[in-house]
Write an enzyme that holds these catalytic residues in place. Structure first.
Site, PDB file in Angstrom:
ATOM      1  N   CYS A 108       0.816  -1.224   0.000  1.00 20.37           N
ATOM      2  CA  CYS A 108       0.000   0.000   0.000  1.00 20.37           C
ATOM      3  C   CYS A 108       0.845   1.268   0.000  1.00 20.37           C
ATOM      4  O   CYS A 108       0.333   2.367  -0.165  1.00 20.37           O
ATOM      5  CB  CYS A 108      -0.915   0.004   1.216  1.00 20.37           C
ATOM      6  SG  CYS A 108      -1.905  -1.477   1.297  1.00 20.37           S
ATOM      7  N   HIS A 242      -3.444   6.964   3.677  1.00 20.16           N
ATOM      8  CA  HIS A 242      -3.891   5.714   3.058  1.00 20.16           C
ATOM      9  C   HIS A 242      -5.285   5.358   3.588  1.00 20.16           C
ATOM     10  O   HIS A 242      -5.488   5.264   4.810  1.00 20.16           O
ATOM     11  CB  HIS A 242      -2.875   4.609   3.386  1.00 20.16           C
ATOM     12  CG  HIS A 242      -3.267   3.257   2.904  1.00 20.16           C
ATOM     13  ND1 HIS A 242      -3.877   3.042   1.688  1.00 20.16           N
ATOM     14  CD2 HIS A 242      -3.135   2.033   3.469  1.00 20.16           C
ATOM     15  CE1 HIS A 242      -4.107   1.755   1.527  1.00 20.16           C
ATOM     16  NE2 HIS A 242      -3.668   1.121   2.595  1.00 20.16           N
ATOM     17  N   ASN A 272     -10.133   0.172   0.537  1.00 23.53           N
ATOM     18  CA  ASN A 272      -8.668   0.188   0.483  1.00 23.53           C
ATOM     19  C   ASN A 272      -8.203  -0.284  -0.893  1.00 23.53           C
ATOM     20  O   ASN A 272      -8.344  -1.460  -1.228  1.00 23.53           O
ATOM     21  CB  ASN A 272      -8.150  -0.740   1.586  1.00 23.53           C
ATOM     22  CG  ASN A 272      -6.642  -0.841   1.613  1.00 23.53           C
ATOM     23  OD1 ASN A 272      -5.960  -0.401   0.690  1.00 23.53           O
ATOM     24  ND2 ASN A 272      -6.117  -1.449   2.662  1.00 23.53           N
TER      25      ASN A 272
HETATM   26  N1  ACO Z   1     -18.831  -8.560   9.251  1.00 25.26           N
HETATM   27  C1  ACO Z   1     -19.293  -8.916  10.464  1.00 25.26           C
HETATM   28  N2  ACO Z   1     -18.509  -9.374  11.447  1.00 25.26           N
HETATM   29  C2  ACO Z   1     -17.183  -9.440  11.199  1.00 25.26           C
HETATM   30  C3  ACO Z   1     -16.623  -9.077   9.954  1.00 25.26           C
HETATM   31  C4  ACO Z   1     -17.520  -8.635   8.960  1.00 25.26           C
HETATM   32  N3  ACO Z   1     -17.094  -8.241   7.738  1.00 25.26           N
HETATM   33  N4  ACO Z   1     -15.295  -9.259  10.010  1.00 25.26           N
HETATM   34  C5  ACO Z   1     -15.018  -9.720  11.231  1.00 25.26           C
HETATM   35  N5  ACO Z   1     -16.159  -9.823  11.954  1.00 25.26           N
HETATM   36  C6  ACO Z   1     -16.315 -10.275  13.328  1.00 25.26           C
HETATM   37  C7  ACO Z   1     -15.184 -11.150  13.793  1.00 25.26           C
HETATM   38  O1  ACO Z   1     -15.399 -12.466  13.399  1.00 25.26           O
HETATM   39  C8  ACO Z   1     -15.265 -10.962  15.296  1.00 25.26           C
HETATM   40  O2  ACO Z   1     -16.304 -11.783  15.787  1.00 25.26           O
HETATM   41  P1  ACO Z   1     -16.139 -12.513  17.207  1.00 25.26           P
HETATM   42  O3  ACO Z   1     -15.992 -11.410  18.210  1.00 25.26           O
HETATM   43  O4  ACO Z   1     -17.412 -13.266  17.312  1.00 25.26           O
HETATM   44  O5  ACO Z   1     -14.901 -13.360  17.085  1.00 25.26           O
HETATM   45  C9  ACO Z   1     -15.729  -9.505  15.456  1.00 25.26           C
HETATM   46  O6  ACO Z   1     -16.275  -9.134  14.183  1.00 25.26           O
HETATM   47  C10 ACO Z   1     -14.610  -8.566  15.807  1.00 25.26           C
HETATM   48  O7  ACO Z   1     -13.504  -8.821  14.952  1.00 25.26           O
HETATM   49  P2  ACO Z   1     -12.153  -8.014  15.075  1.00 25.26           P
HETATM   50  O8  ACO Z   1     -11.168  -8.582  14.141  1.00 25.26           O
HETATM   51  O9  ACO Z   1     -11.802  -7.906  16.524  1.00 25.26           O
HETATM   52  O10 ACO Z   1     -12.656  -6.577  14.579  1.00 25.26           O
HETATM   53  P3  ACO Z   1     -11.840  -5.236  14.540  1.00 25.26           P
HETATM   54  O11 ACO Z   1     -12.548  -4.207  15.303  1.00 25.26           O
HETATM   55  O12 ACO Z   1     -10.375  -5.442  14.827  1.00 25.26           O
HETATM   56  O13 ACO Z   1     -11.967  -4.835  13.019  1.00 25.26           O
HETATM   57  C11 ACO Z   1     -10.699  -4.851  10.999  1.00 25.26           C
HETATM   58  C12 ACO Z   1     -11.434  -5.685  12.029  1.00 25.26           C
HETATM   59  C13 ACO Z   1     -11.679  -3.903  10.337  1.00 25.26           C
HETATM   60  C14 ACO Z   1     -10.071  -5.759   9.956  1.00 25.26           C
HETATM   61  C15 ACO Z   1      -9.612  -4.029  11.736  1.00 25.26           C
HETATM   62  O14 ACO Z   1      -8.826  -4.876  12.559  1.00 25.26           O
HETATM   63  C16 ACO Z   1      -8.720  -3.327  10.763  1.00 25.26           C
HETATM   64  O15 ACO Z   1      -9.137  -2.434  10.041  1.00 25.26           O
HETATM   65  N6  ACO Z   1      -7.422  -3.660  10.768  1.00 25.26           N
HETATM   66  C17 ACO Z   1      -6.493  -3.035   9.882  1.00 25.26           C
HETATM   67  C18 ACO Z   1      -6.660  -3.654   8.561  1.00 25.26           C
HETATM   68  C19 ACO Z   1      -6.011  -2.826   7.525  1.00 25.26           C
HETATM   69  O16 ACO Z   1      -5.966  -1.626   7.600  1.00 25.26           O
HETATM   70  N7  ACO Z   1      -5.516  -3.522   6.526  1.00 25.26           N
HETATM   71  C20 ACO Z   1      -4.974  -2.915   5.450  1.00 25.26           C
HETATM   72  C21 ACO Z   1      -3.685  -2.218   5.762  1.00 25.26           C
HETATM   73  S1  ACO Z   1      -2.429  -2.877   4.888  1.00 25.26           S
HETATM   74  C22 ACO Z   1      -2.933  -2.807   3.354  1.00 25.26           C
HETATM   75  O17 ACO Z   1      -3.545  -1.841   3.011  1.00 25.26           O
HETATM   76  C23 ACO Z   1      -2.686  -3.994   2.507  1.00 25.26           C
END
Ligand code: ACO
Length: 315
Positions: A108, A242, A272
């Site tokens: 990214c 980003h 993203n």
């Molecule tokens: N819809 C509904 N529920 C979901 C989804 C979804 N799409 N995805 C995950 N969940 C659930 C999980 O299963 C979990 O359920 P559980 O509590 O029963 O186990 C719950 O939601 C919470 O999941 P977390 O992973 O704790 O959620 P979080 O608040 O951390 O959000 C996310 C997840 C959005 C991926 C976040 O961690 C994030 O944005 N991380 C950074 C990712 C990123 O920026 N990546 C790109 C950067 S690098 C690049 O660009 C290649």
């Protein structure tokens, strides 16, 4: 160097959170509150190189420059139709340039890596006019049954034309290998002597680790370029971050204590788009007439590696 033209190109298909809710156990409410994304563009009948070529042509037109006047093309790209040749070569041929070119995989952060390389090329005295194109198709990397990753990404391309100038004030690039937090392996032909199991796996992401890395790295990099260039956050007119997650952007905003207007957003519409994210945003604010000559712009991105980078430039 200085940026004298920008362009972007999006796939035509809009995939909304409601559409994803029909194929995945997810909801508009979950995706919106956790990420800020409402919809994204996903490649259907287009080819990624066509988007890259379209973005490149628009940037050249914006810069009022002919392709034959380019001295180099750098394309940031993670996956494309071809393993070889490079995407930059396809662009070079299609736009009618006759300069050398290469691809870089900076995840990214590709755009900011490319800006720093372009600046170094220019300072070498050998090259003056450089086209940077970022073209990404993460929709081909994720498992569309995996709700944790597929909802986050979108496809797109964007480009910028650079020429001589003294507008890039500071850059800070970094890498700290944590490859097992965010990666994808791909399948190639194995020789009959290769003893490893063949694997073709979709993108694997440990979201919370990426989140923490991204927030810390962006704050560190932005602080570094401000310090290097002798500017304060108050003096910066636009922070182009980003567009990976609205909550990461909000953390950065809180850290630099600057108002919403300085943080343009399009994550709600595109998700993203990997390295294309920052230059798509740059082209939007440019075409909306929000950039004035002399404005200070900070760009910051982070991604798989982990890698991160920031730069500060004058418009
Ligand atoms: N819809 C509904 N529920 C979901 C989804 C979804 N799409 N995805 C995950 N969940 C659930 C999980 O299963 C979990 O359920 P559980 O509590 O029963 O186990 C719950 O939601 C919470 O999941 P977390 O992973 O704790 O959620 P979080 O608040 O951390 O959000 C996310 C997840 C959005 C991926 C976040 O961690 C994030 O944005 N991380 C950074 C990712 C990123 O920026 N990546 C790109 C950067 S690098 C690049 O660009 C290649």
């Amino acid at each position: 160097m200085k940026i004298i033209g920008t362009g972007r190109s999006h796939p035509s298909l809009v995939v909304t959170n409601e559409m994803l809710s029909q194929i995945l156990d997810t909801s508009d409410e979950w995706i919106t509150t956790r990420t800020g994304i409402k919809e994204r563009r996903v490649i259907s009948s287009e080819n990624l190189e066509d988007l890259a070529i379209d973005a490149a042509k628009k940037a050249l037109a914006d810069a009022n420059m002919e392709a034959k006047d380019l001295d180099y093309i750098i394309c940031a790209n993670v996956v494309n139709e071809f393993i070889s040749p490079a995407m930059s070569c396809l662009i070079q041929g299609a736009i009618g340039a006759n300069c050398p070119c290469f691809d870089l995989n900076g995840a990214c952060v590709g755009f900011i890596y490319a800006l720093e390389i372009a600046e170094a090329f220019y300072k070498s005295g050998k090259y003056k006019n450089i086209l940077v194109v970022c073209a990404e198709e993460p929709s081909r990397m994720v498992d569309w049954h995996d709700r944790t990753a597929s909802v986050l990404f979108g496809d797109g391309a964007a480009a910028a034309v650079l020429t001589e100038g003294d507008n890039i004030k500071a850059t800070k690039m970094s890498a700290s290998c944590s490859w097992d937090r965010l990666y994808q392996k791909h399948e190639l032909q194995y020789s009959p002597y290769n003893t490893k199991p063949n694997s073709n796996l979709p993108l694997v992401m440990h979201g919370q680790d990426v989140f923490m890395f991204a927030t810390r790295a962006a704050i560190r990099d932005i602080s570094a370029v401000l310090k290097q260039s002798g500017h304060t956050p108050d003096e910066v007119d636009h922070f182009l971050i980003h567009q990976a997650n609205l909550r990461i952007i909000n953390n950065i905003k809180q850290y630099v204590k600057q108002p919403d207007e300085k943080f343009p957003l399009n994550i709600d519409r595109y998700g993203n788009t990997s390295s294309a994210s920052v230059p798509i945003l740059l082209d939007e604010v440019n075409k909306e007439g929000r950039l004035k000559r002399g404005d200070l712009i900070v760009m910051s991105a982070f991604g798989a590696g982990f890698v991160s980078g920031a730069c500060i430039l004058e418009w």
